[in-house]
Design a protein around this motif. Structure first.
Motif, PDB file in Angstrom:
ATOM      1  N   HIS A 250       0.813  -1.220   0.000  1.00 15.82           N
ATOM      2  CA  HIS A 250       0.000   0.000   0.000  1.00 15.82           C
ATOM      3  C   HIS A 250       0.849   1.273   0.000  1.00 15.82           C
ATOM      4  O   HIS A 250       0.400   2.310  -0.486  1.00 15.82           O
ATOM      5  N   THR A 251       2.043   1.205   0.542  1.00  9.74           N
ATOM      6  CA  THR A 251       2.878   2.404   0.657  1.00  9.74           C
ATOM      7  C   THR A 251       4.137   2.332  -0.201  1.00  9.74           C
ATOM      8  O   THR A 251       4.925   3.282  -0.217  1.00  9.74           O
ATOM      9  N   GLN A 252       4.303   1.240  -0.924  1.00 11.03           N
ATOM     10  CA  GLN A 252       5.543   0.990  -1.647  1.00 11.03           C
ATOM     11  C   GLN A 252       5.875   2.054  -2.689  1.00 11.03           C
ATOM     12  O   GLN A 252       7.004   2.542  -2.743  1.00 11.03           O
ATOM     13  N   ASP A 253       4.925   2.453  -3.505  1.00  8.25           N
ATOM     14  CA  ASP A 253       5.210   3.405  -4.585  1.00  8.25           C
ATOM     15  C   ASP A 253       5.646   4.760  -4.037  1.00  8.25           C
ATOM     16  O   ASP A 253       6.633   5.336  -4.498  1.00  8.25           O
ATOM     17  N   LYS A 254       4.935   5.264  -3.057  1.00  7.82           N
ATOM     18  CA  LYS A 254       5.292   6.554  -2.458  1.00  7.82           C
ATOM     19  C   LYS A 254       6.653   6.461  -1.769  1.00  7.82           C
ATOM     20  O   LYS A 254       7.497   7.355  -1.890  1.00  7.82           O
ATOM     21  N   ALA A 255       6.886   5.377  -1.068  1.00  9.61           N
ATOM     22  CA  ALA A 255       8.163   5.178  -0.373  1.00  9.61           C
ATOM     23  C   ALA A 255       9.314   5.054  -1.377  1.00  9.61           C
ATOM     24  O   ALA A 255      10.409   5.571  -1.138  1.00  9.61           O
ATOM     25  N   PHE A 256       9.040   4.409  -2.497  1.00 10.95           N
ATOM     26  CA  PHE A 256      10.085   4.252  -3.507  1.00 10.95           C
ATOM     27  C   PHE A 256      10.450   5.598  -4.125  1.00 10.95           C
ATOM     28  O   PHE A 256      11.622   5.880  -4.381  1.00 10.95           O
ATOM     29  N   ARG A 257       9.463   6.453  -4.359  1.00  8.70           N
ATOM     30  CA  ARG A 257       9.751   7.799  -4.869  1.00  8.70           C
ATOM     31  C   ARG A 257      10.616   8.564  -3.869  1.00  8.70           C
ATOM     32  O   ARG A 257      11.543   9.280  -4.252  1.00  8.70           O
ATOM     33  N   LYS A 258      10.320   8.403  -2.583  1.00 14.71           N
ATOM     34  CA  LYS A 258      11.125   9.058  -1.552  1.00 14.71           C
ATOM     35  C   LYS A 258      12.556   8.499  -1.562  1.00 14.71           C
ATOM     36  O   LYS A 258      13.527   9.254  -1.488  1.00 14.71           O
ATOM     37  N   LEU A 259      12.663   7.185  -1.663  1.00  9.30           N
ATOM     38  CA  LEU A 259      13.973   6.530  -1.733  1.00  9.30           C
ATOM     39  C   LEU A 259      14.784   7.067  -2.909  1.00  9.30           C
ATOM     40  O   LEU A 259      15.963   7.394  -2.761  1.00  9.30           O
ATOM     41  N   MET A 260      14.141   7.185  -4.053  1.00  9.63           N
ATOM     42  CA  MET A 260      14.828   7.699  -5.232  1.00  9.63           C
ATOM     43  C   MET A 260      15.290   9.137  -5.021  1.00  9.63           C
ATOM     44  O   MET A 260      16.413   9.488  -5.364  1.00  9.63           O
ATOM     45  N   SER A 261      14.435   9.961  -4.430  1.00  8.94           N
ATOM     46  CA  SER A 261      14.838  11.356  -4.215  1.00  8.94           C
ATOM     47  C   SER A 261      15.981  11.451  -3.212  1.00  8.94           C
ATOM     48  O   SER A 261      16.847  12.321  -3.336  1.00  8.94           O
ATOM     49  N   LEU A 262      16.021  10.545  -2.252  1.00  5.77           N
ATOM     50  CA  LEU A 262      17.095  10.555  -1.252  1.00  5.77           C
ATOM     51  C   LEU A 262      18.439  10.116  -1.823  1.00  5.77           C
ATOM     52  O   LEU A 262      19.480  10.662  -1.456  1.00  5.77           O
ATOM     53  N   TYR A 263      18.426   9.131  -2.701  1.00  8.63           N
ATOM     54  CA  TYR A 263      19.676   8.490  -3.121  1.00  8.63           C
ATOM     55  C   TYR A 263      20.040   8.651  -4.594  1.00  8.63           C
ATOM     56  O   TYR A 263      21.137   8.264  -4.993  1.00  8.63           O
ATOM     57  N   LYS A 264      19.159   9.211  -5.392  1.00  6.45           N
ATOM     58  CA  LYS A 264      19.389   9.283  -6.838  1.00  6.45           C
ATOM     59  C   LYS A 264      20.712   9.970  -7.184  1.00  6.45           C
ATOM     60  O   LYS A 264      21.517   9.430  -7.938  1.00  6.45           O
ATOM     61  N   GLU A 265      20.938  11.136  -6.624  1.00  9.99           N
ATOM     62  CA  GLU A 265      22.142  11.887  -6.981  1.00  9.99           C
ATOM     63  C   GLU A 265      23.414  11.196  -6.503  1.00  9.99           C
ATOM     64  O   GLU A 265      24.381  11.084  -7.245  1.00  9.99           O
ATOM     65  N   ARG A 266      23.408  10.719  -5.261  1.00 10.56           N
ATOM     66  CA  ARG A 266      24.596  10.037  -4.728  1.00 10.56           C
ATOM     67  C   ARG A 266      24.923   8.784  -5.534  1.00 10.56           C
ATOM     68  O   ARG A 266      26.086   8.522  -5.854  1.00 10.56           O
ATOM     69  N   LEU A 267      23.893   8.010  -5.858  1.00 13.05           N
ATOM     70  CA  LEU A 267      24.124   6.793  -6.639  1.00 13.05           C
ATOM     71  C   LEU A 267      24.563   7.130  -8.057  1.00 13.05           C
ATOM     72  O   LEU A 267      25.428   6.454  -8.612  1.00 13.05           O
ATOM     73  N   TYR A 268      23.979   8.180  -8.636  1.00  6.42           N
ATOM     74  CA  TYR A 268      24.372   8.576  -9.986  1.00  6.42           C
ATOM     75  C   TYR A 268      25.873   8.859 -10.025  1.00  6.42           C
ATOM     76  O   TYR A 268      26.582   8.360 -10.908  1.00  6.42           O
ATOM     77  N   TRP A 269      26.368   9.679  -9.101  1.00  7.04           N
ATOM     78  CA  TRP A 269      27.787  10.051  -9.130  1.00  7.04           C
ATOM     79  C   TRP A 269      28.687   8.868  -8.806  1.00  7.04           C
ATOM     80  O   TRP A 269      29.787   8.746  -9.345  1.00  7.04           O
ATOM     81  N   HIS A 270      28.231   7.975  -7.954  1.00 10.90           N
ATOM     82  CA  HIS A 270      28.994   6.741  -7.680  1.00 10.90           C
ATOM     83  C   HIS A 270      29.112   5.917  -8.959  1.00 10.90           C
ATOM     84  O   HIS A 270      30.211   5.479  -9.333  1.00 10.90           O
ATOM     85  N   ILE A 271      28.007   5.730  -9.641  1.00  7.68           N
ATOM     86  CA  ILE A 271      27.990   4.965 -10.885  1.00  7.68           C
ATOM     87  C   ILE A 271      28.808   5.679 -11.959  1.00  7.68           C
ATOM     88  O   ILE A 271      29.578   5.054 -12.690  1.00  7.68           O
ATOM     89  N   ARG A 272      28.655   6.976 -12.036  1.00  7.91           N
ATOM     90  CA  ARG A 272      29.346   7.761 -13.073  1.00  7.91           C
ATOM     91  C   ARG A 272      30.858   7.612 -12.957  1.00  7.91           C
ATOM     92  O   ARG A 272      31.564   7.586 -13.954  1.00  7.91           O
ATOM     93  N   LYS A 273      31.360   7.524 -11.726  1.00  4.99           N
ATOM     94  CA  LYS A 273      32.806   7.346 -11.546  1.00  4.99           C
ATOM     95  C   LYS A 273      33.278   5.998 -12.077  1.00  4.99           C
ATOM     96  O   LYS A 273      34.440   5.844 -12.430  1.00  4.99           O
ATOM     97  N   ILE A 274      32.387   5.043 -12.148  1.00  2.00           N
ATOM     98  CA  ILE A 274      32.743   3.711 -12.641  1.00  2.00           C
ATOM     99  C   ILE A 274      32.584   3.628 -14.153  1.00  2.00           C
ATOM    100  O   ILE A 274      33.482   3.162 -14.855  1.00  2.00           O
TER     101      ILE A 274
END
Length: 180
Positions: free
Chosen positions: A15-39
């Motif tokens: 019931h809360t997965q989609d909203k929580a996933f959007r929050k997860l993405m907003s929290l970690y998207k940039e950090r994960l992007y730059w981690h991946i980009r370095k690789i």
């Protein structure tokens, strides 16, 4: 920590997965992007790998056992996805993984999303010469300023081994930069 546990519960609840996933993405998207980009080096490739990472996180969240921090688990997925991506591209082009890394760094000049100067390109070339594990450790410690304990969880190796890898990486990078 309490917020993370709540987010994990929400992610595992239909019931809360989609909203929580959007929050997860907003929290970690940039950090994960730059981690991946370095690789993977390339912006377009980093976007593709980031998308694959979030798809895998979404599909696997029910398997997350909470033995590590959520971001450590996600970084491990992102790291594995990025390495898999680079290995796949190298195999498709029938080149060694190290040659692939050099090609990617050489293409930085043409990347409109790279705004670094010549010194930064030389640093990226020096990092590309490192063995893969040393690259990962160096990037996480130097650029992301992560603690060895967190890197240890992500790469599933001992803190002592990470410290040795980082030390060797720094020495190799210093030597390479002095050459140029």
């Amino acid at each position: 920590m309490i917020e993370e546990k709540l987010l994990i519960q929400q992610l595992k609840n239909a019931h809360t997965q989609d909203k929580a996933f959007r929050k997860l993405m907003s929290l970690y998207k940039e950090r994960l992007y730059w981690h991946i980009r370095k690789i993977v080096i390339s912006h377009a490739d980093a976007d593709d790998v980031l998308q694959n990472t979030f798809v895998k996180v979404y599909r696997s969240i029910h398997n997350f056992k909470e033995e590590s921090k959520l971001y450590s688990w996600m970084y491990r997925i992102a790291t594995n996805e990025a390495i898999t991506y680079i290995n796949k591209r190298a195999k498709e082009q029938k080149v060694d993984i190290n040659d692939m890394q050099h090609q990617l760094v050489d293409n930085l000049h043409a990347d409109v999303y790279f705004d670094g100067n010549e010194i930064q390109i030389q640093l990226q070339k020096a990092i590309a010469l490192l063995p893969q594990k040393q690259q990962l450790v160096f990037n996480m410690k130097y650029f992301d300023d992560m603690k060895y304990k967190d890197i240890s969880e992500i790469l599933e190796t001992s803190v002592g081994a990470l410290k040795a890898s980082y030390h060797h990486a720094v020495k190799k990078i210093e030597a390479k930069l002095k050459e140029t």
